[in-house]
Design a protein around this motif. Structure first.
Motif, PDB file in Angstrom:
ATOM      1  N   ASP A 137       1.216  -0.985   0.094  1.00 11.90           N
ATOM      2  CA  ASP A 137      -0.095   0.168   0.027  1.00 11.90           C
ATOM      3  C   ASP A 137       1.136   1.089   0.024  1.00 11.90           C
ATOM      4  OD1 ASP A 137      -2.442  -1.176   0.479  1.00 11.90           O
ATOM      5  OD2 ASP A 137      -2.361  -1.824   2.189  1.00 11.90           O
ATOM      6  N   PHE A 138       0.229   2.063  -0.627  1.00 15.08           N
ATOM      7  CA  PHE A 138       1.363   3.189  -1.259  1.00 15.08           C
ATOM      8  C   PHE A 138       0.760   4.541  -0.355  1.00 15.08           C
ATOM      9  CE2 PHE A 138       2.709   0.825  -3.985  1.00 15.08           C
ATOM     10  CZ  PHE A 138       4.730   0.719  -4.349  1.00 15.08           C
ATOM     11  N   PHE A 139       0.729   5.682   0.583  1.00 20.54           N
ATOM     12  CA  PHE A 139       0.064   6.475   0.813  1.00 20.54           C
ATOM     13  C   PHE A 139       0.868   7.502   0.589  1.00 20.54           C
ATOM     14  CE2 PHE A 139      -0.766   2.563   3.460  1.00 20.54           C
ATOM     15  CZ  PHE A 139      -2.385   2.674   3.693  1.00 20.54           C
ATOM     16  N   PRO A 140       0.550   8.975   0.122  1.00 17.34           N
ATOM     17  CA  PRO A 140       1.316   9.791   0.792  1.00 17.34           C
ATOM     18  C   PRO A 140       1.347  10.723   1.521  1.00 17.34           C
ATOM     19  CG  PRO A 140      -1.358  10.244  -0.365  1.00 17.34           C
ATOM     20  CD  PRO A 140      -1.141   8.700  -0.038  1.00 17.34           C
ATOM     21  N   THR A 141       2.189  11.809   1.454  1.00 16.35           N
ATOM     22  CA  THR A 141       2.647  12.560   2.945  1.00 16.35           C
ATOM     23  C   THR A 141       2.266  13.557   2.313  1.00 16.35           C
ATOM     24  OG1 THR A 141       4.897  12.286   2.321  1.00 16.35           O
ATOM     25  CG2 THR A 141       4.431  10.241   3.326  1.00 16.35           C
ATOM     26  N   PRO A 142       2.463  14.108   3.743  1.00  9.10           N
ATOM     27  CA  PRO A 142       2.112  15.889   3.030  1.00  9.10           C
ATOM     28  C   PRO A 142       2.724  16.691   2.282  1.00  9.10           C
ATOM     29  CG  PRO A 142       1.987  15.157   5.843  1.00  9.10           C
ATOM     30  CD  PRO A 142       2.157  14.304   5.089  1.00  9.10           C
ATOM     31  N   LEU A 143       4.288  16.503   2.350  1.00  8.52           N
ATOM     32  CA  LEU A 143       5.551  16.652   0.833  1.00  8.52           C
ATOM     33  C   LEU A 143       5.635  15.748  -0.541  1.00  8.52           C
ATOM     34  CD1 LEU A 143       8.644  16.589   3.349  1.00  8.52           C
ATOM     35  CD2 LEU A 143       6.866  18.096   3.755  1.00  8.52           C
ATOM     36  N   PRO A 144       4.901  16.336  -0.557  1.00 12.21           N
ATOM     37  CA  PRO A 144       4.485  16.110  -1.762  1.00 12.21           C
ATOM     38  C   PRO A 144       5.841  14.758  -2.839  1.00 12.21           C
ATOM     39  CG  PRO A 144       4.309  17.839  -2.592  1.00 12.21           C
ATOM     40  CD  PRO A 144       4.237  18.295  -1.017  1.00 12.21           C
ATOM     41  N   ASP A 174      12.260   8.482  10.742  1.00 13.55           N
ATOM     42  CA  ASP A 174      12.797   8.497   9.534  1.00 13.55           C
ATOM     43  C   ASP A 174      12.363   9.712   9.494  1.00 13.55           C
ATOM     44  OD1 ASP A 174      14.777   7.234   8.212  1.00 13.55           O
ATOM     45  OD2 ASP A 174      12.494   7.188   6.292  1.00 13.55           O
ATOM     46  N   VAL A 175      13.185  10.923   9.179  1.00 18.09           N
ATOM     47  CA  VAL A 175      12.638  11.591   8.649  1.00 18.09           C
ATOM     48  C   VAL A 175      13.139  12.444   7.358  1.00 18.09           C
ATOM     49  CG1 VAL A 175      13.757  14.619   9.132  1.00 18.09           C
ATOM     50  CG2 VAL A 175      12.525  12.867  10.821  1.00 18.09           C
ATOM     51  N   ALA A 176      12.359  12.987   6.190  1.00 20.59           N
ATOM     52  CA  ALA A 176      13.153  13.628   5.361  1.00 20.59           C
ATOM     53  C   ALA A 176      12.778  15.181   5.435  1.00 20.59           C
ATOM     54  CB  ALA A 176      12.023  12.449   4.284  1.00 20.59           C
ATOM     55  N   VAL A 177      13.496  16.290   4.328  1.00 18.12           N
ATOM     56  CA  VAL A 177      13.407  17.430   4.438  1.00 18.12           C
ATOM     57  C   VAL A 177      13.451  17.769   3.105  1.00 18.12           C
ATOM     58  CG1 VAL A 177      14.590  19.825   5.012  1.00 18.12           C
ATOM     59  CG2 VAL A 177      14.565  17.511   6.396  1.00 18.12           C
ATOM     60  N   ASP A 178      12.339  18.010   2.285  1.00 17.77           N
ATOM     61  CA  ASP A 178      12.473  18.994   0.989  1.00 17.77           C
ATOM     62  C   ASP A 178      13.125  19.420   0.777  1.00 17.77           C
ATOM     63  OD1 ASP A 178      11.125  19.309  -0.789  1.00 17.77           O
ATOM     64  OD2 ASP A 178       9.523  19.758  -0.699  1.00 17.77           O
ATOM     65  N   LEU A 179      14.052  19.281  -0.138  1.00 13.50           N
ATOM     66  CA  LEU A 179      15.597  20.683  -0.025  1.00 13.50           C
ATOM     67  C   LEU A 179      15.344  20.781  -1.884  1.00 13.50           C
ATOM     68  CD1 LEU A 179      18.227  18.693   1.206  1.00 13.50           C
ATOM     69  CD2 LEU A 179      17.451  20.681   2.156  1.00 13.50           C
ATOM     70  N   ARG A 180      14.098  20.851  -1.971  1.00 14.15           N
ATOM     71  CA  ARG A 180      13.295  21.318  -4.442  1.00 14.15           C
ATOM     72  C   ARG A 180      13.419  22.874  -4.228  1.00 14.15           C
ATOM     73  NH1 ARG A 180       9.313  16.586  -4.663  1.00 14.15           N
ATOM     74  NH2 ARG A 180       8.451  17.716  -2.648  1.00 14.15           N
ATOM     75  N   HIS A 208       8.917  15.968   7.120  1.00 16.21           N
ATOM     76  CA  HIS A 208       7.719  14.856   7.443  1.00 16.21           C
ATOM     77  C   HIS A 208       9.023  13.784   8.202  1.00 16.21           C
ATOM     78  CE1 HIS A 208       4.282  12.826   7.471  1.00 16.21           C
ATOM     79  NE2 HIS A 208       5.037  11.878   7.635  1.00 16.21           N
ATOM     80  N   GLY A 209       7.811  12.788   9.164  1.00 19.05           N
ATOM     81  CA  GLY A 209       8.767  11.523   9.730  1.00 19.05           C
ATOM     82  C   GLY A 209       7.534  10.764  10.155  1.00 19.05           C
ATOM     83  N   GLU A 210       8.078   9.675  10.034  1.00 17.13           N
ATOM     84  CA  GLU A 210       7.850   8.338  10.154  1.00 17.13           C
ATOM     85  C   GLU A 210       8.332   7.141  11.244  1.00 17.13           C
ATOM     86  OE1 GLU A 210       4.360   7.426   9.053  1.00 17.13           O
ATOM     87  OE2 GLU A 210       4.420   9.211   7.585  1.00 17.13           O
ATOM     88  N   ILE A 211       7.555   6.616  12.231  1.00 17.24           N
ATOM     89  CA  ILE A 211       7.799   5.905  12.683  1.00 17.24           C
ATOM     90  C   ILE A 211       8.376   3.936  11.663  1.00 17.24           C
ATOM     91  CG2 ILE A 211       7.980   4.644  14.466  1.00 17.24           C
ATOM     92  CD1 ILE A 211       6.882   5.926  16.256  1.00 17.24           C
ATOM     93  N   LEU A 212       9.454   3.407  10.882  1.00 13.25           N
ATOM     94  CA  LEU A 212       9.573   2.611  11.011  1.00 13.25           C
ATOM     95  C   LEU A 212      10.249   1.837  11.506  1.00 13.25           C
ATOM     96  CD1 LEU A 212      11.274   4.634   7.692  1.00 13.25           C
ATOM     97  CD2 LEU A 212       8.719   4.222   7.777  1.00 13.25           C
ATOM     98  N   SER A 213       9.835  -0.090  11.289  1.00 10.84           N
ATOM     99  CA  SER A 213       9.807  -0.753  12.688  1.00 10.84           C
ATOM    100  C   SER A 213       9.904  -1.909  11.160  1.00 10.84           C
ATOM    101  CB  SER A 213       9.403  -0.666  13.434  1.00 10.84           C
ATOM    102  OG  SER A 213       8.136  -1.587  13.455  1.00 10.84           O
ATOM    103  N   ALA A 214      10.255  -2.876  12.269  1.00 11.43           N
ATOM    104  CA  ALA A 214      10.610  -4.245  11.796  1.00 11.43           C
ATOM    105  C   ALA A 214       8.946  -5.210  11.836  1.00 11.43           C
ATOM    106  CB  ALA A 214      11.310  -5.338  12.242  1.00 11.43           C
ATOM    107  N   ASP A 215       8.162  -4.766  13.158  1.00  8.13           N
ATOM    108  CA  ASP A 215       6.996  -5.069  13.531  1.00  8.13           C
ATOM    109  C   ASP A 215       5.712  -4.292  12.296  1.00  8.13           C
ATOM    110  OD1 ASP A 215       8.303  -6.836  15.548  1.00  8.13           O
ATOM    111  OD2 ASP A 215       7.398  -4.935  17.004  1.00  8.13           O
TER     112      ASP A 215
END
Length: 186
Positions: free
Chosen positions: A5-12, A86-92, A102-109
């Motif tokens: 499943d693919f979910f968009p985030t607030p950052l295009p 996990d965090v990504a910063v838009d530099l475009r 935007h940050g998301e919790i990523l885990s093995a679970d």
């Protein structure tokens, strides 16, 4: 059968990916990556490099790394042991969400990953001990095109969930942003 499943985030362009494991008494099987499925959400360049990291100490921060063009890369980041923020910063440069994060919790679970397009900086904080990550990159590492933001830059105001327990000397010395940083033109 749907594998992701693919979910968009607030950052295009930044996409949360949920793997769909098939479970039975033995454990589970899941497809980790499929170029055809990922192509439908914008990952059209082939994977050029795969990296694996282990971070021992809970609360450690790695990042915020990126590569300048022509080596700007898409990244597919997954936590295969432990749990991370996990965090990504838009530099475009032309993006309406320039310098937003935007940050998301990523885990093995939870079997979630982030698909991070070119033009973003990436970093994470460990939420457990002994966290292992896999990174798929669409470009090889190019030392001369390496860039980074300071993880504690007050201009970014990244809300790390834990006090920072450890950060490398290299990451600690990345410069803070100033008015001369215009962003990336891809």
């Amino acid at each position: 059968m749907k594998r992701f499943d693919f979910f968009p985030t607030p950052l295009p362009g930044l996409t949360l990916v949920q793997r769909k494991p098939i479970e039975d008494s033995r454990g589970f099987f899941s497809r980790f990556f499929c170029a055809e499925d990922f192509g439908r959400v914008g990952l059209t360049r082939p994977i050029a490099q795969m990296n694996h990291s282990l971070t021992h100490l809970k609360g450690s921060v790695r990042g915020m790394h990126f590569q300048y063009p022509p080596f700007a890369e898409d990244k597919f980041v997954s936590c295969v042991r432990g749990s991370i923020f996990d965090v990504a910063v838009d530099l475009r440069k032309e993006s309406p969400t320039f310098l937003h994060w935007h940050g998301e919790i990523l885990s093995a679970d939870n079997q979630r990953s982030l698909l991070i397009p070119a033009g973003f900086a990436h970093g994470f904080q460990t939420l457990a001990r002994d966290c292992e990550l896999l990174y798929l990159h669409t470009m090889p590492y190019a030392h001369d095109c390496e860039g980074a933001l300071h993880a504690l830059d007050p201009l970014l105001e990244i809300a790390w969930p834990l006090p920072i327990a450890e950060i490398s000397e290299r990451d600690r010395t990345h410069p803070m942003l100033n008015s001369q940083f215009e962003g990336l033109t891809l």
